[in-house]
Write a protein that holds these residues in place. Structure first.
Motif, PDB file in Angstrom:
ATOM      1  N   VAL A 246       1.068  -1.252   0.114  1.00 30.54           N
ATOM      2  CA  VAL A 246       0.072  -0.112  -0.026  1.00 30.54           C
ATOM      3  C   VAL A 246       0.858   1.209   0.052  1.00 30.54           C
ATOM      4  O   VAL A 246       0.524   2.286  -0.396  1.00 30.54           O
ATOM      5  N   ASP A 247       2.171   1.125   0.530  1.00 33.09           N
ATOM      6  CA  ASP A 247       3.019   2.331   0.473  1.00 33.09           C
ATOM      7  C   ASP A 247       3.803   2.620  -0.716  1.00 33.09           C
ATOM      8  O   ASP A 247       4.707   3.319  -0.704  1.00 33.09           O
ATOM      9  N   PHE A 248       3.710   1.479  -1.870  1.00 29.40           N
ATOM     10  CA  PHE A 248       4.516   1.647  -2.982  1.00 29.40           C
ATOM     11  C   PHE A 248       3.958   2.850  -3.533  1.00 29.40           C
ATOM     12  O   PHE A 248       2.874   2.905  -4.147  1.00 29.40           O
ATOM     13  N   LEU A 249       4.714   3.724  -4.113  1.00 33.52           N
ATOM     14  CA  LEU A 249       4.410   4.865  -5.007  1.00 33.52           C
ATOM     15  C   LEU A 249       5.050   4.716  -6.399  1.00 33.52           C
ATOM     16  O   LEU A 249       6.253   4.713  -6.713  1.00 33.52           O
ATOM     17  N   PRO A 250       4.403   4.452  -7.420  1.00 36.20           N
ATOM     18  CA  PRO A 250       4.826   3.885  -8.668  1.00 36.20           C
ATOM     19  C   PRO A 250       5.383   5.305  -9.252  1.00 36.20           C
ATOM     20  O   PRO A 250       4.684   6.349  -9.075  1.00 36.20           O
ATOM     21  N   SER A 251       6.247   5.144 -10.120  1.00 39.73           N
ATOM     22  CA  SER A 251       6.763   6.263 -11.128  1.00 39.73           C
ATOM     23  C   SER A 251       5.673   6.893 -11.749  1.00 39.73           C
ATOM     24  O   SER A 251       4.964   6.139 -12.373  1.00 39.73           O
ATOM     25  N   THR A 252       5.764   8.037 -12.220  1.00 42.75           N
ATOM     26  CA  THR A 252       4.863   8.571 -13.099  1.00 42.75           C
ATOM     27  C   THR A 252       4.822   7.984 -14.293  1.00 42.75           C
ATOM     28  O   THR A 252       3.812   7.988 -15.056  1.00 42.75           O
ATOM     29  N   GLY A 253       5.806   7.605 -14.915  1.00 37.76           N
ATOM     30  CA  GLY A 253       5.996   6.904 -16.328  1.00 37.76           C
ATOM     31  C   GLY A 253       5.732   5.659 -16.280  1.00 37.76           C
ATOM     32  O   GLY A 253       5.748   4.820 -17.561  1.00 37.76           O
TER      33      GLY A 253
ATOM     34  N   PRO B  13      11.757  -2.278  -9.637  1.00 42.87           N
ATOM     35  CA  PRO B  13      12.723  -2.016  -8.581  1.00 42.87           C
ATOM     36  C   PRO B  13      11.966  -1.305  -7.550  1.00 42.87           C
ATOM     37  O   PRO B  13      11.154  -0.343  -7.899  1.00 42.87           O
ATOM     38  N   ALA B  14      12.454  -1.242  -6.350  1.00 42.44           N
ATOM     39  CA  ALA B  14      11.782  -0.629  -5.162  1.00 42.44           C
ATOM     40  C   ALA B  14      12.944   0.233  -4.525  1.00 42.44           C
ATOM     41  O   ALA B  14      13.877  -0.405  -4.070  1.00 42.44           O
ATOM     42  N   PHE B  15      12.629   1.580  -4.514  1.00 39.31           N
ATOM     43  CA  PHE B  15      13.359   2.333  -3.732  1.00 39.31           C
ATOM     44  C   PHE B  15      12.549   3.110  -2.570  1.00 39.31           C
ATOM     45  O   PHE B  15      11.386   3.322  -2.723  1.00 39.31           O
ATOM     46  N   GLU B  16      13.334   3.833  -1.794  1.00 44.09           N
ATOM     47  CA  GLU B  16      12.589   4.631  -0.751  1.00 44.09           C
ATOM     48  C   GLU B  16      13.191   5.782  -0.542  1.00 44.09           C
ATOM     49  O   GLU B  16      14.598   5.999  -0.802  1.00 44.09           O
ATOM     50  N   SER B  17      12.603   6.946  -0.110  1.00 46.62           N
ATOM     51  CA  SER B  17      13.305   8.168  -0.059  1.00 46.62           C
ATOM     52  C   SER B  17      13.649   7.995   1.510  1.00 46.62           C
ATOM     53  O   SER B  17      13.025   7.680   2.402  1.00 46.62           O
ATOM     54  N   CYS B  18      14.678   8.797   1.768  1.00 50.44           N
ATOM     55  CA  CYS B  18      15.431   8.812   3.010  1.00 50.44           C
ATOM     56  C   CYS B  18      14.816  10.204   3.895  1.00 50.44           C
ATOM     57  O   CYS B  18      15.109  10.362   4.783  1.00 50.44           O
ATOM     58  N   ALA B  19      13.871  10.852   3.143  1.00 56.49           N
ATOM     59  CA  ALA B  19      13.542  12.137   3.712  1.00 56.49           C
ATOM     60  C   ALA B  19      12.265  12.090   4.154  1.00 56.49           C
ATOM     61  O   ALA B  19      11.798  11.574   5.139  1.00 56.49           O
ATOM     62  N   ASP B  20      11.011  12.467   3.063  1.00 52.62           N
ATOM     63  CA  ASP B  20       9.601  12.523   3.625  1.00 52.62           C
ATOM     64  C   ASP B  20       8.768  11.973   2.269  1.00 52.62           C
ATOM     65  O   ASP B  20       9.300  11.838   1.205  1.00 52.62           O
ATOM     66  N   ALA B  21       7.499  12.103   2.705  1.00 50.84           N
ATOM     67  CA  ALA B  21       6.567  11.789   1.442  1.00 50.84           C
ATOM     68  C   ALA B  21       6.792  12.693   0.382  1.00 50.84           C
ATOM     69  O   ALA B  21       6.409  12.397  -0.777  1.00 50.84           O
ATOM     70  N   CYS B  22       6.988  13.731   0.546  1.00 55.61           N
ATOM     71  CA  CYS B  22       6.987  14.868  -0.629  1.00 55.61           C
ATOM     72  C   CYS B  22       8.135  14.638  -1.169  1.00 55.61           C
ATOM     73  O   CYS B  22       8.104  14.921  -2.434  1.00 55.61           O
ATOM     74  N   GLU B  23       9.268  14.062  -0.872  1.00 52.36           N
ATOM     75  CA  GLU B  23      10.692  13.840  -1.372  1.00 52.36           C
ATOM     76  C   GLU B  23      10.535  12.726  -1.992  1.00 52.36           C
ATOM     77  O   GLU B  23      10.431  12.588  -3.431  1.00 52.36           O
ATOM     78  N   ALA B  24       9.571  11.723  -1.734  1.00 55.45           N
ATOM     79  CA  ALA B  24       9.270  10.472  -2.523  1.00 55.45           C
ATOM     80  C   ALA B  24       8.549  10.841  -3.806  1.00 55.45           C
ATOM     81  O   ALA B  24       8.502  10.164  -4.619  1.00 55.45           O
ATOM     82  N   ALA B  25       7.425  11.627  -3.604  1.00 57.60           N
ATOM     83  CA  ALA B  25       6.472  12.200  -4.725  1.00 57.60           C
ATOM     84  C   ALA B  25       7.266  12.706  -5.949  1.00 57.60           C
ATOM     85  O   ALA B  25       7.273  12.656  -6.824  1.00 57.60           O
ATOM     86  N   ALA B  26       8.526  13.755  -5.294  1.00 58.75           N
ATOM     87  CA  ALA B  26       9.053  14.266  -6.279  1.00 58.75           C
ATOM     88  C   ALA B  26       9.829  13.378  -7.112  1.00 58.75           C
ATOM     89  O   ALA B  26      10.368  13.356  -8.416  1.00 58.75           O
ATOM     90  N   LEU B  27      10.437  12.308  -6.648  1.00 63.00           N
ATOM     91  CA  LEU B  27      11.492  11.230  -7.036  1.00 63.00           C
ATOM     92  C   LEU B  27      10.433  10.380  -7.954  1.00 63.00           C
ATOM     93  O   LEU B  27      10.980  10.158  -9.049  1.00 63.00           O
ATOM     94  N   ALA B  28       9.255  10.218  -7.784  1.00 63.45           N
ATOM     95  CA  ALA B  28       8.274   9.364  -8.480  1.00 63.45           C
ATOM     96  C   ALA B  28       8.223   9.826  -9.737  1.00 63.45           C
ATOM     97  O   ALA B  28       8.010   9.677 -10.856  1.00 63.45           O
ATOM     98  N   ALA B  29       7.930  11.495  -9.511  1.00 62.79           N
ATOM     99  CA  ALA B  29       7.515  12.211 -10.757  1.00 62.79           C
ATOM    100  C   ALA B  29       9.045  12.619 -11.588  1.00 62.79           C
ATOM    101  O   ALA B  29       8.742  12.860 -12.890  1.00 62.79           O
TER     102      ALA B  29
END
Length: 145
Positions: free
Chosen positions: A23-30, A56-72
């Motif tokens: 449930v906490d997996f955020l797919p990349s935008t593409g 491949p599964a990665f995680e942000s070492c910062a926060d959810a906003c960073e994770a969203a930016a990385l996915a985008a």
């Protein structure tokens, strides 16, 4: 209750292919356009050849906003974040939270970051990948968990 929900989702799915993730997996935008662009090939591999597409599964070492930016930002933004220490392979070390390196180690995320092509991944003990699979080939989850 989580596995009961997973089984219900599989029963209700109407597509031939399913994406198995947490449930906490955020797919990349593409991801959708990449998969849709090769749907026939992906279907052949997953349904006819009984293979999986491992994501491949990665995680942000910062926060959810960073994770969203990385996915985008896609793969280039993710690669830069890994080099800068702001992201890592999911649960690979203690820098960003939980540690369970065998969960995604077989994916070989460094290799994925360095290539644009597909490559084979061998299963190893403890491997818990996020995958695209043929819905009919996914066994039921053990609902005791």
């Amino acid at each position: 209750p989580i596995n009961a929900a997973r089984n219900a989702a599989l029963r209700l799915a109407t597509t031939e292919l399913v994406l198995l993730l947490d449930v906490d997996f955020l797919p990349s935008t593409g991801l959708h356009s990449t998969v849709a662009g090769s749907a026939a090939e992906l279907r052949r591999r997953c349904v006819e050849e009984r293979r999986l597409l491992v994501l491949p599964a990665f995680e942000s070492c910062a926060d959810a906003c960073e994770a969203a930016a990385l996915a985008a930002g896609g793969k280039p933004a993710l690669a830069a974040a890994v080099v800068a220490g702001r992201a890592r392979t999911f649960a690979s070390d203690g820098r960003c939270g939980d540690t369970f390196p065998q969960g995604h180690r077989a994916t070989d995320s460094k290799r994925w970051l360095a290539t644009d092509g597909a490559y084979s991944v061998e299963h190893e003990e403890g491997f818990e990948p996020f995958v695209v699979a043929s819905r009919r080939l996914v066994p039921p989850y053990d609902e005791r968990f």
